[in-house]
Design a protein around this motif. Structure first.
Motif, short mmCIF file in Angstrom:
data_model
loop_
_atom_site.label_atom_id
_atom_site.label_comp_id
_atom_site.label_asym_id
_atom_site.label_seq_id
_atom_site.Cartn_x
_atom_site.Cartn_y
_atom_site.Cartn_z
N ILE A 144 22.22 6.52 24.60
CA ILE A 144 23.35 7.11 25.30
C ILE A 144 22.73 7.94 26.43
N TYR A 145 23.30 7.85 27.62
CA TYR A 145 22.71 8.54 28.76
C TYR A 145 23.64 9.61 29.31
N LYS A 146 23.02 10.69 29.80
CA LYS A 146 23.79 11.73 30.51
C LYS A 146 23.17 11.92 31.89
N ILE A 147 24.00 11.78 32.91
CA ILE A 147 23.54 11.96 34.28
C ILE A 147 24.13 13.27 34.79
N SER A 148 23.27 14.20 35.19
CA SER A 148 23.76 15.51 35.63
C SER A 148 23.31 15.78 37.06
N TYR A 149 24.21 16.41 37.80
CA TYR A 149 23.88 16.78 39.18
C TYR A 149 24.76 17.96 39.59
N ARG A 150 24.14 19.01 40.08
CA ARG A 150 24.84 20.21 40.55
C ARG A 150 25.92 20.69 39.58
N GLY A 151 25.57 20.82 38.32
CA GLY A 151 26.49 21.37 37.32
C GLY A 151 27.56 20.40 36.83
N HIS A 152 27.53 19.15 37.29
CA HIS A 152 28.48 18.15 36.81
C HIS A 152 27.74 17.09 35.99
N VAL A 197 18.34 18.20 42.33
CA VAL A 197 17.73 17.11 41.57
C VAL A 197 18.80 16.46 40.69
N VAL A 198 18.69 15.15 40.51
CA VAL A 198 19.59 14.44 39.59
C VAL A 198 18.81 14.26 38.29
N ARG A 199 19.42 14.65 37.19
CA ARG A 199 18.72 14.61 35.91
C ARG A 199 19.37 13.59 34.98
N ILE A 200 18.54 12.83 34.28
CA ILE A 200 19.06 11.84 33.32
C ILE A 200 18.47 12.14 31.94
N ASP A 201 19.33 12.40 30.98
CA ASP A 201 18.89 12.66 29.61
C ASP A 201 19.32 11.53 28.69
N LEU A 241 14.58 11.83 32.96
CA LEU A 241 14.22 11.35 34.29
C LEU A 241 14.75 12.32 35.32
N TRP A 242 13.99 12.53 36.37
CA TRP A 242 14.40 13.47 37.42
C TRP A 242 14.29 12.75 38.76
N LEU A 243 15.37 12.74 39.48
CA LEU A 243 15.38 12.09 40.79
C LEU A 243 15.42 13.15 41.87
N LEU A 244 14.31 13.27 42.56
CA LEU A 244 14.20 14.28 43.61
C LEU A 244 14.82 13.73 44.91
N PRO A 245 15.28 14.63 45.78
CA PRO A 245 15.89 14.16 47.02
C PRO A 245 14.96 13.24 47.81
N ILE A 301 10.90 16.87 27.97
CA ILE A 301 11.57 18.17 28.15
C ILE A 301 11.13 19.20 27.12
N TYR A 302 10.63 18.75 25.97
CA TYR A 302 10.19 19.71 24.95
C TYR A 302 8.81 20.26 25.28
N ARG A 303 7.96 19.41 25.80
CA ARG A 303 6.60 19.85 26.11
C ARG A 303 6.50 20.50 27.49
N GLU A 304 7.20 19.91 28.45
CA GLU A 304 7.04 20.38 29.83
C GLU A 304 8.20 21.20 30.35
N GLY A 305 9.31 21.18 29.62
CA GLY A 305 10.49 21.94 30.05
C GLY A 305 11.19 21.28 31.22
N PRO A 306 12.38 21.79 31.58
CA PRO A 306 13.11 21.18 32.70
C PRO A 306 12.43 21.47 34.04
N LEU A 307 12.80 20.68 35.00
CA LEU A 307 12.21 20.81 36.34
C LEU A 307 13.08 21.74 37.16
N ASP A 308 12.45 22.73 37.77
CA ASP A 308 13.24 23.72 38.51
C ASP A 308 13.22 23.40 40.01
#
Ligand SMILES: [Zn+2]
Ligand SMILES: [Zn+2]
Length: 281
Positions: free
Chosen positions: A164-172, A146-150, A121-125, A135-142
C-alpha cells in the motif's frame, strides 16, 4: 465505470508517479506520448509503483508506448522479491508466441528495485531519480518541496500480500490501498498509515452479500467490501474515499447503487472511474 484494470496517475511538483500497470496504463501511455508531442519532445520520466504482480496489475505493461521510446526512463518499485517476480510476470506476458517483442528489447531505460517496508522514496525538485532512505535508520529528509512515498505491507491478499503506498506533498496525501481485505474493527495498521489523508483509494470489490455468500463466500480472496473501506476511512478521518477495484460482474447501475449506499455511511465516498481527474490543494 470503464473496463480497464488498475492504473492511477499522480502528478506532484512536476513528478509523474504511476500506481500499477493494469490495462489503464495503455491509455495513460498514449496520453503521455500526446503530451510529449505537445511539449516539444521532453523525455518522459516516471516512478512506477506496483502493489503486486498479479496479472490484472501488470497486463498493460507490454502495450505501454513510452516504454518503446529510448529517451524514456522509468524507476520501477514493488514488494520485496519483486524484481524476480515482475521480470517473470512481464516476461511471461511478452514471450513469443504471445507477444512479438521481448521485455529486454524495450528501448527505454528501466531501473527496477525491490522496496523494503522500512524504506521510503523522496523526489527532490527537478530530479527524476528518487532518493531511497530507510526512515528508521536515517530519518526523514528535511528538504523543502519534496514528494515523499511511504510503503505499508498488507497481508490481506493471497499469496504474498501487497504494498500500500502513501504519496505526500506539502501536507497533503493520497493513500492507494488496492487488493486488500478488511479485518474486524478495521485494518488498524492501515488506519494509522492513512490518518488524515486527503484521499484514500481503497479496494471495494465485493458487496457484503457477495462476501458472505453461503455457496461461494469471498472471504480470504483478498478484497474488501465498501463497508470495510468505509471503516478505515472513518477511523483514519480521511477527507475523501474512492471505492476501487470494481468487480467485473458489476454493471454501472449496480455500482451507482453501491455508491449511494456507501454515501449514507460516509458521505464523501465516490466510485473510482475511468479518466477521473481530481485536484488536491
Ligand atoms: Zn491481486
Ligand atoms: Zn487486482
Amino acid at each position: 465505470m470503464g473496463g480497464n484494470t488498475p492504473c492511477v496517475e499522480i502528478e506532484a511538483n512536476g513528478h509523474l508517479i504511476i500506481l500499477d500497470g493494469g490495462t489503464g496504463l495503455i491509455h495513460l501511455g498514449n496520453d503521455l506520448v500526446r503530451r510529449q508531442r505537445e511539449n516539444g519532445g521532453k523525455p518522459i520520466h516516471a516512478v512506477i509503483l506496483f502493489s503486486h504482480t498479479h496479472h490484472d496489475h501488470t497486463q498493460g505493461v507490454p502495450y505501454f508506448t513510452p516504454a518503446y521510446i529510448p529517451t524514456s526512463t522509468f524507476y520501477i518499485f514493488g514488494p520485496r522479491m519483486f524484481h524476480e517476480q515482475v521480470n517473470e510476470a512481464l516476461r511471461r506476458s511478452m514471450l513469443p508466441p504471445n507477444f512479438p517483442i521481448e521485455l529486454d528489447d524495450l528501448r527505454s531505460m528501466r531501473i527496477v528495485r525491490d522496496l523494503h517496508e522500512a524504506e521510503s522514496l523522496w523526489l527532490l525538485p527537478e530530479q527524476p531519480e528518487p532518493m531511497i532512505r530507510n526512515i528508521y535508520r536515517e530519518g526523514p529528509l528535511d528538504v523543502d518541496d519534496v514528494v515523499r512515498i511511504d510503503v505499508l505491507k498488507s497481508y490481506g491478499h493471497p499469496q504474498e500480500g501487497v504494498y500500500i503506498y502513501k504519496i505526500s506533498y506539502r501536507g497533503h496525501s493520497i493513500v492507494y490501498a488496492t487488493d486488500t481485505e478488511g479485518y474486524i474493527g478495521g485494518d488498524r495498521r492501515l488506519i494509522q498509515f492513512s490518518r488524515g489523508a486527503d484521499v484514500l483509494i481503497h479496494d471495494a470489490q465485493y458487496t457484503q452479500a457477495e462476501y458472505l455468500d453461503p455457496v461461494v463466500s469471498k472471504q480470504g480472496w483478498g478484497h474488501s467490501t465498501p463497508e470495510m473501506a468505509i471503516e478505515v476511512a472513518q477511523a483514519a478521518q480521511v477527507k475523501r474515499l474512492y471505492l476501487f477495484h470494481h468487480d467485473p460482474s458489476h454493471d454501472d447501475e449496480t455500482l451507482f447503487e453501491i455508491e449511494a449506499e456507501a454515501q449514507k455511511l460516509f458521505p464523501n465516498t465516490y466510485l473510482a472511474r475511468e479518466g477521473l481527474d481530481i485536484t488536491i490543494l
